[in-house]
Enzyme design. Structure first.
Site, PDB file in Angstrom:
ATOM      1  N   HIS A  71       0.831  -1.206   0.000  1.00  0.00           N
ATOM      2  CA  HIS A  71       0.000   0.000   0.000  1.00  0.00           C
ATOM      3  C   HIS A  71       0.862   1.251   0.000  1.00  0.00           C
ATOM      4  O   HIS A  71       1.948   1.291   0.591  1.00  0.00           O
ATOM      5  CB  HIS A  71      -1.007   0.001   1.146  1.00  0.00           C
ATOM      6  CG  HIS A  71      -0.444   0.101   2.531  1.00  0.00           C
ATOM      7  ND1 HIS A  71      -0.234   1.301   3.164  1.00  0.00           N
ATOM      8  CD2 HIS A  71      -0.077  -0.857   3.417  1.00  0.00           C
ATOM      9  CE1 HIS A  71       0.241   1.090   4.376  1.00  0.00           C
ATOM     10  NE2 HIS A  71       0.348  -0.213   4.561  1.00  0.00           N
ATOM     11  N   ASP A 188       6.100   1.661   6.557  1.00  0.00           N
ATOM     12  CA  ASP A 188       4.816   0.974   6.409  1.00  0.00           C
ATOM     13  C   ASP A 188       3.914   1.866   5.544  1.00  0.00           C
ATOM     14  O   ASP A 188       3.312   2.791   6.070  1.00  0.00           O
ATOM     15  CB  ASP A 188       4.217   0.728   7.790  1.00  0.00           C
ATOM     16  CG  ASP A 188       2.789   0.229   7.762  1.00  0.00           C
ATOM     17  OD1 ASP A 188       2.347  -0.283   6.721  1.00  0.00           O
ATOM     18  OD2 ASP A 188       2.103   0.375   8.807  1.00  0.00           O
ATOM     19  N   GLU A 222      -5.343   1.179   2.521  1.00  0.00           N
ATOM     20  CA  GLU A 222      -5.060   0.135   3.495  1.00  0.00           C
ATOM     21  C   GLU A 222      -5.120   0.639   4.920  1.00  0.00           C
ATOM     22  O   GLU A 222      -5.633  -0.053   5.813  1.00  0.00           O
ATOM     23  CB  GLU A 222      -3.681  -0.474   3.207  1.00  0.00           C
ATOM     24  CG  GLU A 222      -3.417  -1.804   3.931  1.00  0.00           C
ATOM     25  CD  GLU A 222      -2.860  -1.632   5.345  1.00  0.00           C
ATOM     26  OE1 GLU A 222      -2.826  -2.631   6.084  1.00  0.00           O
ATOM     27  OE2 GLU A 222      -2.471  -0.506   5.710  1.00  0.00           O
ATOM     28  N   GLU A 223      -4.612   1.842   5.165  1.00  0.00           N
ATOM     29  CA  GLU A 223      -4.545   2.358   6.536  1.00  0.00           C
ATOM     30  C   GLU A 223      -5.924   2.618   7.129  1.00  0.00           C
ATOM     31  O   GLU A 223      -6.062   2.760   8.348  1.00  0.00           O
ATOM     32  CB  GLU A 223      -3.703   3.627   6.601  1.00  0.00           C
ATOM     33  CG  GLU A 223      -2.215   3.425   6.313  1.00  0.00           C
ATOM     34  CD  GLU A 223      -1.487   2.634   7.388  1.00  0.00           C
ATOM     35  OE1 GLU A 223      -2.131   2.172   8.346  1.00  0.00           O
ATOM     36  OE2 GLU A 223      -0.259   2.472   7.271  1.00  0.00           O
ATOM     37  N   ASP A 242       3.975  -6.240   3.221  1.00  0.00           N
ATOM     38  CA  ASP A 242       3.770  -5.152   4.172  1.00  0.00           C
ATOM     39  C   ASP A 242       4.819  -5.323   5.271  1.00  0.00           C
ATOM     40  O   ASP A 242       5.589  -6.286   5.268  1.00  0.00           O
ATOM     41  CB  ASP A 242       2.352  -5.202   4.720  1.00  0.00           C
ATOM     42  CG  ASP A 242       1.836  -3.845   5.176  1.00  0.00           C
ATOM     43  OD1 ASP A 242       2.664  -3.005   5.591  1.00  0.00           O
ATOM     44  OD2 ASP A 242       0.608  -3.622   5.139  1.00  0.00           O
ATOM     45  N   HIS A 322       4.064   2.710  13.058  1.00  0.00           N
ATOM     46  CA  HIS A 322       3.121   3.822  13.208  1.00  0.00           C
ATOM     47  C   HIS A 322       3.666   4.947  14.081  1.00  0.00           C
ATOM     48  O   HIS A 322       2.933   5.848  14.472  1.00  0.00           O
ATOM     49  CB  HIS A 322       1.750   3.351  13.702  1.00  0.00           C
ATOM     50  CG  HIS A 322       0.943   2.678  12.640  1.00  0.00           C
ATOM     51  ND1 HIS A 322      -0.434   2.646  12.660  1.00  0.00           N
ATOM     52  CD2 HIS A 322       1.301   2.037  11.504  1.00  0.00           C
ATOM     53  CE1 HIS A 322      -0.872   1.995  11.600  1.00  0.00           C
ATOM     54  NE2 HIS A 322       0.174   1.610  10.881  1.00  0.00           N
TER      55      HIS A 322
END
Length: 347
Positions: A71, A188, A222-223, A242, A322
């Site tokens: 992504h 990510d 995706e997030e 990922d 994150h």
């Protein structure tokens, strides 16, 4: 195959991807980047209605099709409201660790296309002024964006064209260290998107053909949970590329490729996981297997959309996901080798 020849291209592509603001819902610039670089390589490429970039690569076996996905959307913020003294209150996009944003530089993209800079700060930002500067909660009720313009009121901010719904993109601070570490927000999953682009370049340069019809998919939601919901429906297998998780009771390091056996949605396809393990051992790839208890991927969205597609998940070990993330070039290279092995071009 000498994958080391493509390390510089991988690093360059990762830096370029990470430099493009692209929180979920604001991804046109990054989809244009991916579309154009793949188009220039000569591959058939299209964007679907939701913005996913789909590259089709014909294989040697016409009756079997697989897909790879990474992504290219990221975490971010959005303007929720403007305070009376000219600060921007925000709402998160995805699930950033908000305390890590205290002090981060950012860009505010208005609906008219103007871009303003600012800083994400606690509402008690100065130890000399606020007794709770060190202890105040760092969440979206207690943090705001200070704009780098001479504004002191809500009306002055609104006169700049800033309003609720504008995207706020914070600085990824991308750095490659001499010791081989990639430090950046949004590894990510732009680190893995760079891997897929590098694989496409390898195949073009080396005149390699994958075993099966292979879709290279770059998803854009995706997030926020539905990136994989509109992937090609004829793919019999999906290999999600990922990030791998590092920490707690996990075995993965930043130098390895992680093969995920299960996340919080459930187990990945048993046969695919075992095949990836076998390929890693066959080609001497530094790998580990792990379970991610607080994780879901494009595969979850695909299954919830009703696809009859088996799926597995791999990725380089990423520390502090994150937040202020970090991986190592060895983890990226091991992941690239496993992708190449899976599609049948690793010789």
């Amino acid at each position: 195959m000498n994958f080391e020849l493509y390390k510089d291209f991988l690093v360059k592509t990762a830096k370029e991807l990470l430099a493009i603001d692209s929180p979920s819902g604001f991804t046109k610039n990054v989809t244009d980047y991916v579309y154009n670089i793949v188009k220039e390589m000569g591959y058939p490429v299209r964007c679907n209605n939701l913005g996913n970039v789909i590259v089709t690569v014909e294989g040697n076996i016409d009756d079997h099709s697989v897909a790879l996905s990474s992504h290219i959307d990221t975490l971010g913020l959005m303007v929720r409201s403007i305070t009376n003294d000219g600060y921007l209150m925000t709402t998160p996009i995805g699930s950033p660790i908000l305390p890590t944003l205290d002090g981060e530089y950012c860009r505010i993209h208005t609906h008219s296309g103007d871009i303003y800079t600012g800083t994400v700060l606690s509402l008690s930002p100065a130890i000399h002024v606020f007794p709770d500067a060190s202890t105040r909660q760092r969440d979206d009720k207690n943090m705001a964006v200070r704009i780098d313009e001479v504004v002191h009121t809500k009306e002055e901010v609104k006169s700049l064209g800033i309003k609720a719904g504008d995207f706020i993109c914070y600085d990824p601070k991308t750095t490659f260290t001499d010791s081989g570490f990639l430090k950046s927000r949004f590894i990510d999953d732009k680190g893995c998107a760079a891997l897929l682009i590098t694989i496409l370049k390898i195949m073009k340069d080396e005149n390699l053909i994958p075993k099966n019809l292979t879709y290279f998919c770059f998803t854009t939601h995706e997030e926020i949970g539905y990136g994989g919901a509109t992937l090609p429906s004829d793919a019999e297998e999906l290999l999600v590329v990922d990030m791998g998780c590092v920490g707690d009771d996990l075995s993965c390091t930043e130098q390895q490729v992680s093969i995920c056996a299960k996340d919080n949605v459930g187990p990945y396809d048993y046969e695919m996981v075992n095949r990836l393990i076998t390929l890693s051992e066959q080609f001497g790839i530094n790998y580990t297997t792990d379970i991610y208890p607080r994780y879901s991927s494009d595969a979850a969205a695909l299954w919830r959309a009703g696809y009859d597609t088996r799926a597995a998940l791999i990725g380089p070990g990423v520390h502090a996901s994150h937040g202020m993330e970090r991986t190592h070039i060895d983890g990226l290279m091991n992941t690239m080798k496993l992708i190449a092995s899976y599609i049948g071009i690793n010789k």
